[in-house]
Structure formats: C-alpha cells, structure tokens
Design a protein around this motif. Sequence first.
Motif, short mmCIF file in Angstrom:
data_model
loop_
_atom_site.label_atom_id
_atom_site.label_comp_id
_atom_site.label_asym_id
_atom_site.label_seq_id
_atom_site.Cartn_x
_atom_site.Cartn_y
_atom_site.Cartn_z
N THR A 154 -16.93 22.62 -8.48
CA THR A 154 -17.16 23.88 -8.16
C THR A 154 -16.33 24.74 -7.00
O THR A 154 -16.65 25.56 -7.13
CB THR A 154 -18.65 23.96 -7.44
OG1 THR A 154 -18.75 22.94 -6.26
CG2 THR A 154 -19.80 23.39 -8.37
N ASP A 185 -20.53 29.68 -17.10
CA ASP A 185 -21.20 29.37 -16.14
C ASP A 185 -20.51 30.21 -15.10
O ASP A 185 -19.05 30.07 -15.26
CB ASP A 185 -20.75 28.08 -15.22
CG ASP A 185 -22.57 27.25 -15.80
OD1 ASP A 185 -22.89 27.99 -16.86
OD2 ASP A 185 -22.07 25.87 -15.88
N ASP A 186 -20.53 30.55 -13.71
CA ASP A 186 -19.60 31.26 -12.94
C ASP A 186 -18.43 30.44 -12.72
O ASP A 186 -16.83 31.14 -12.64
CB ASP A 186 -19.93 31.83 -12.09
CG ASP A 186 -21.12 33.60 -12.25
OD1 ASP A 186 -20.82 33.77 -13.28
OD2 ASP A 186 -21.49 33.67 -11.37
N HIS A 187 -18.66 29.55 -12.51
CA HIS A 187 -17.65 29.05 -11.85
C HIS A 187 -16.51 28.23 -12.63
O HIS A 187 -15.46 28.13 -12.90
CB HIS A 187 -17.94 27.79 -11.24
CG HIS A 187 -18.12 26.11 -11.57
ND1 HIS A 187 -18.93 25.64 -12.35
CD2 HIS A 187 -17.22 24.91 -11.90
CE1 HIS A 187 -18.88 24.69 -12.86
NE2 HIS A 187 -17.70 24.01 -11.83
N ALA A 189 -15.94 29.73 -15.68
CA ALA A 189 -15.37 31.20 -15.92
C ALA A 189 -14.08 31.59 -14.93
O ALA A 189 -13.03 31.66 -15.28
CB ALA A 189 -16.47 32.23 -16.13
N ALA A 190 -14.22 31.33 -13.82
CA ALA A 190 -13.71 31.78 -12.44
C ALA A 190 -12.29 30.66 -12.72
O ALA A 190 -11.35 31.13 -12.63
CB ALA A 190 -14.29 31.77 -11.65
#
Length: 211
Positions: A154, A185-187, A189-190
């Motif tokens: 993460t 999920d944000d992480h 996608a990041a």
Amino acid sequence: MTQLVLYGESGWVSPWVFHAMVALEEKGLPYQLELVPLPIPADTKAMLRARSVIGKVPILVHGDLWLTESLAISEYLAETFRSTDGYPRLFPADLAERARARQIMSMLRTGWFGLREDRPTSSVFGVPVTTPLSAKGASEAAELLRCASAFIPTDRTQLFETWCIADADLALMLMRLVNNGDPVDDHVAAYARAQWERPSVQKYVAAANAR
Ligand SMILES: N[C@@H](CCC(=O)N[C@@H](CS)C(=O)NCC(=O)O)C(=O)O
C-alpha cells in the motif's frame, strides 16, 4: 555491439511487443524497430517463420539469434546485458522477489480472456470503450484486482523496492480497467498510473499515439 532489432507491429496494441520494448528501453540499449501489420501477411509470416520458427511478434534479432516470446526476450536481455556490466536490472536481484515477478508475469500470460475481450489494449493505447464489462470480464477484473491489491504494497507504486519488468506487465493489465473508468482501488490505480509515467512505457505510448 552487435545490432539489436525488435520486430513489433504497426497497430501498437500488442502487450507482448510492449513488454519487449520496455525491456530494451529500461536496459538503455540502442535497437532498430521493424514493424509488421497484424494479421501478419503470409509472405512476411513465412519469412519470420523461416528465421524464428514461431512467426509471431515480438521478435528480437541479435546476431544469428531470432527469438520470439516476450518473456524469453526479456530474460535473454537480462542475461546478456548484465547488471554486473552496469546495465539496469529487469528482474529483481532477490530470488524470492524474482520468483514472485515471474509468477505474476506468468499469471498475466494465461487466461483473462473475458477481460481482454471487454477491455482490449486498443482501449488503453487508443480510444477508451464505454460498454460495461461482461459477467466473465467483471469476474476476471475482480480477481485481477484481488491479486493486484495483495501483490502491491500500500505504501509503494512498484511491486518491490526496485522497479522490475513485471511492474510494466501488471500496470498494462490494470490500465485496461483504469483507462476505461472501471472501479479500481485507489492504491492499485495509483500504482498503475505511476508505472504508466515511466519513460520506457511512455516511449511505447508515444509511438502508439503517433500511429
Ligand atoms: N506468447 C507470445 C505471444 C505473441 C503473440 O501472440 N503475438 C501476436 C501479436 S500480439 C502475433 O504476432 N500475432 C500474429 C500471428 O499470430 O500471426 C509472447 O509472449 O510474445
């Protein structure tokens, strides 16, 4: 240095050519690019088969060696242009991480046919699609995201402390969702977006945009 030639395809949609080109770029090696259309015309196919047996792209030519299969190509580059001679690494130095990287790349090369059909690479390197995922595509997307969430720490935008070629493959698979506005999920996608900014990846993206 013996000239390196990479056979790619003129539509710029092959994840396997993407892999080989990113590998060459990350190694910082000069190479000549030869593009063939897909499907490969019969006469070109015959010529490629005569030299490489498997007449598919990518093909890496290095001296007398005509090599197909994206993973064989990146492993050949890793073992020929070694980190001990100052070339950047493609595979992790740590054995467990290297095994994990190979596990992920192998996983990405088998299956995922529903997701590939619903979210083809043309929707990553070209125009996004707006159609919803099929039941098969949605179930494969959920499984991909479960695996990616587990594999990507993460607090990092790469799999391991140092970048490796599995990052490029995983990012491309994830971009099938990210680029088409599917929930990620944000992480995760990041991670995909950060990987997408790497100069080696952007080299392929720029060529795809220029086609
Ligand atoms: N397993 C191969 C897949 C190569 C492959 O399927 N290449 C396709 C383009 S994406 C191709 O050359 N198709 C032409 C044909 O089958 O005639 C790899 O990892 O390189």
